[in-house]
Design a protein around this motif. Sequence first.
Motif, PDB file in Angstrom:
ATOM      1  N   ILE A   1       0.836  -1.198   0.000  1.00 48.98           N
ATOM      2  CA  ILE A   1       0.000   0.000   0.000  1.00 48.98           C
ATOM      3  C   ILE A   1       0.873   1.251   0.000  1.00 48.98           C
ATOM      4  O   ILE A   1       0.674   2.177  -0.798  1.00 48.98           O
ATOM      5  N   LYS A   2       1.865   1.295   0.887  1.00 49.85           N
ATOM      6  CA  LYS A   2       2.763   2.447   0.938  1.00 49.85           C
ATOM      7  C   LYS A   2       3.535   2.594  -0.371  1.00 49.85           C
ATOM      8  O   LYS A   2       3.786   3.717  -0.834  1.00 49.85           O
ATOM      9  N   ALA A   3       3.915   1.450  -0.969  1.00 53.00           N
ATOM     10  CA  ALA A   3       4.668   1.503  -2.222  1.00 53.00           C
ATOM     11  C   ALA A   3       3.830   2.135  -3.328  1.00 53.00           C
ATOM     12  O   ALA A   3       4.311   2.997  -4.078  1.00 53.00           O
ATOM     13  N   TYR A   4       2.563   1.737  -3.445  1.00 50.89           N
ATOM     14  CA  TYR A   4       1.709   2.305  -4.489  1.00 50.89           C
ATOM     15  C   TYR A   4       1.368   3.771  -4.199  1.00 50.89           C
ATOM     16  O   TYR A   4       1.242   4.581  -5.116  1.00 50.89           O
ATOM     17  N   ARG A   5       1.222   4.110  -2.924  1.00 43.54           N
ATOM     18  CA  ARG A   5       0.990   5.522  -2.591  1.00 43.54           C
ATOM     19  C   ARG A   5       2.172   6.378  -3.040  1.00 43.54           C
ATOM     20  O   ARG A   5       1.996   7.493  -3.526  1.00 43.54           O
ATOM     21  N   TRP A   6       3.374   5.848  -2.854  1.00 44.49           N
ATOM     22  CA  TRP A   6       4.556   6.584  -3.270  1.00 44.49           C
ATOM     23  C   TRP A   6       4.581   6.742  -4.785  1.00 44.49           C
ATOM     24  O   TRP A   6       4.899   7.815  -5.313  1.00 44.49           O
ATOM     25  N   ILE A   7       4.217   5.678  -5.507  1.00 45.17           N
ATOM     26  CA  ILE A   7       4.128   5.756  -6.965  1.00 45.17           C
ATOM     27  C   ILE A   7       3.138   6.848  -7.369  1.00 45.17           C
ATOM     28  O   ILE A   7       3.403   7.652  -8.276  1.00 45.17           O
ATOM     29  N   HIS A   8       2.003   6.899  -6.689  1.00 42.37           N
ATOM     30  CA  HIS A   8       0.991   7.896  -7.038  1.00 42.37           C
ATOM     31  C   HIS A   8       1.468   9.311  -6.740  1.00 42.37           C
ATOM     32  O   HIS A   8       1.119  10.255  -7.461  1.00 42.37           O
ATOM     33  N   SER A   9       2.260   9.464  -5.684  1.00 43.60           N
ATOM     34  CA  SER A   9       2.803  10.789  -5.402  1.00 43.60           C
ATOM     35  C   SER A   9       3.757  11.232  -6.507  1.00 43.60           C
ATOM     36  O   SER A   9       3.789  12.417  -6.877  1.00 43.60           O
ATOM     37  N   LEU A  10       4.531  10.293  -7.054  1.00 45.21           N
ATOM     38  CA  LEU A  10       5.409  10.615  -8.177  1.00 45.21           C
ATOM     39  C   LEU A  10       4.598  11.043  -9.394  1.00 45.21           C
ATOM     40  O   LEU A  10       4.925  12.032 -10.065  1.00 45.21           O
ATOM     41  N   LEU A  11       3.548  10.298  -9.686  1.00 41.74           N
ATOM     42  CA  LEU A  11       2.713  10.613 -10.847  1.00 41.74           C
ATOM     43  C   LEU A  11       2.064  11.986 -10.697  1.00 41.74           C
ATOM     44  O   LEU A  11       1.995  12.768 -11.656  1.00 41.74           O
ATOM     45  N   LYS A  12       1.590  12.288  -9.507  1.00 42.01           N
ATOM     46  CA  LYS A  12       0.930  13.576  -9.276  1.00 42.01           C
ATOM     47  C   LYS A  12       1.903  14.738  -9.389  1.00 42.01           C
ATOM     48  O   LYS A  12       1.499  15.880  -9.640  1.00 42.01           O
ATOM     49  N   ASN A  13       3.207  14.445  -9.206  1.00 42.76           N
ATOM     50  CA  ASN A  13       4.239  15.482  -9.324  1.00 42.76           C
ATOM     51  C   ASN A  13       4.890  15.508 -10.705  1.00 42.76           C
ATOM     52  O   ASN A  13       5.919  16.159 -10.899  1.00 42.76           O
ATOM     53  N   GLY A  14       4.289  14.806 -11.662  1.00 41.63           N
ATOM     54  CA  GLY A  14       4.754  14.862 -13.041  1.00 41.63           C
ATOM     55  C   GLY A  14       5.902  13.943 -13.390  1.00 41.63           C
ATOM     56  O   GLY A  14       6.498  14.079 -14.470  1.00 41.63           O
ATOM     57  N   CYS A  15       6.246  13.011 -12.520  1.00 44.97           N
ATOM     58  CA  CYS A  15       7.350  12.085 -12.793  1.00 44.97           C
ATOM     59  C   CYS A  15       6.924  11.043 -13.825  1.00 44.97           C
ATOM     60  O   CYS A  15       5.769  10.602 -13.840  1.00 44.97           O
ATOM     61  N   ASN A  16       7.834  10.630 -14.678  1.00 44.12           N
ATOM     62  CA  ASN A  16       7.571   9.545 -15.616  1.00 44.12           C
ATOM     63  C   ASN A  16       7.701   8.212 -14.892  1.00 44.12           C
ATOM     64  O   ASN A  16       8.762   7.883 -14.349  1.00 44.12           O
ATOM     65  N   VAL A  17       6.608   7.474 -14.876  1.00 45.30           N
ATOM     66  CA  VAL A  17       6.573   6.165 -14.227  1.00 45.30           C
ATOM     67  C   VAL A  17       6.101   5.149 -15.256  1.00 45.30           C
ATOM     68  O   VAL A  17       5.118   5.370 -15.971  1.00 45.30           O
ATOM     69  N   TYR A  18       6.802   4.023 -15.328  1.00 41.06           N
ATOM     70  CA  TYR A  18       6.509   2.996 -16.324  1.00 41.06           C
ATOM     71  C   TYR A  18       6.221   1.668 -15.634  1.00 41.06           C
ATOM     72  O   TYR A  18       6.720   1.397 -14.535  1.00 41.06           O
ATOM     73  N   GLN A  19       5.433   0.852 -16.305  1.00 46.07           N
ATOM     74  CA  GLN A  19       5.108  -0.483 -15.811  1.00 46.07           C
ATOM     75  C   GLN A  19       5.437  -1.489 -16.904  1.00 46.07           C
ATOM     76  O   GLN A  19       5.035  -1.312 -18.057  1.00 46.07           O
TER      77      GLN A  19
END
Length: 362
Positions: free
Chosen positions: A19-37
């Motif tokens: 849960i904490k890991a996905y929350r951190w991913i979402h914080s990156l996305l909300k701050n404009g970071c490029n995140v890939y899966q």
Amino acid sequence: MLLLSFERLGIANRQANHIKAYRWIHSLLKNGCNVYQTKHELEVVTNHFPEGHIYPAGTILADTDITPSTDISVDFTDWKEEYLHSVKRLTLPNRIGIYNGLNSAAFCFDPYKSVLDLFELEFEELSDEQIRQGALENIDLFIVPGGPDAGESYYAGLGKKGMEEIRRYVLNGGKYLASCAGAYLPLTAKPGTPQSRMWLNIINATDSTGLDYWRTGTGFVRINLNVHDHPSLYGISYGDPSTMDVIYWEGPGIETIDADNITILATYKEFLASGSDKPNWSVSENQCAVDSLEWSNPLSQERFNSFLNDKAAAVEATAGEGKLILFSFHPEFGSPVTGSWENSLTHLLILNSIYHLCSEEF
């Protein structure tokens, strides 16, 4: 480049707190970071595996130098252009609308809101009147939780106009995610039946028992995850066969009419327990599981065999330009067999589906 793996190695999961890991991913996305899966298994050289390691589909690569808290496990790797062919860019929907109309049931609606809160995803509630007035036009993802009856109760609040607004939304490219009664709603009924006006009739699937939701009951069941590399099943299914235990509550036994526009993600395989056939384990940490055992219409082995066995439990479908993921059971209710509601892996079915419906391919 940071790498987050959600794989299980032996009895240990790489993420002690997903849960904490996905929350951190979402914080990156909300701050404009490029995140890939990653879309399939990929060999990556990291500081943890300098000799190279095969990471499963669903592994996260984040273009950031921000290091998360110590209870989130990350590896470091160099970005390679060849990865572009093996990943998709994660995108969160800007606006999530969750249906809360006349007959929306709180015991289904509230857990869905709690799952979205758990992963820190913002949403707005949509009433029947808002939908009739065109509120879906600016919604990126529409979620329809479970409710009373076989989907017909929603017709009472939405009316013909509201039903047409939902139909137009999906056919014009909308994204639709639903459980139980919400999964009944898009089905196609035999012409002239009552459900033919109470269902949307937009996908090539049905339930031949029509509006008789009471035929089954409520209980704990085991499903088989049919497509082990499907994005909705990342971090849950790894190889074939793969199974999962879930809470079922009078949902549709989905039958495909034409498989071209339908992918069966999971099928019902085994009856486990119910209020009339009590489990030999405690479910006290999950109130949704406790409530299901107290429901007045318990599922039985005989009913499971007659109405659910080998029927589709989850499907992905297309309708016009739109895409839908439907769960006959309740992933928002958590696991019926292990741990607390908050730590249930069933919630990942919802999160993965949001990623899948809303993210972009290269």
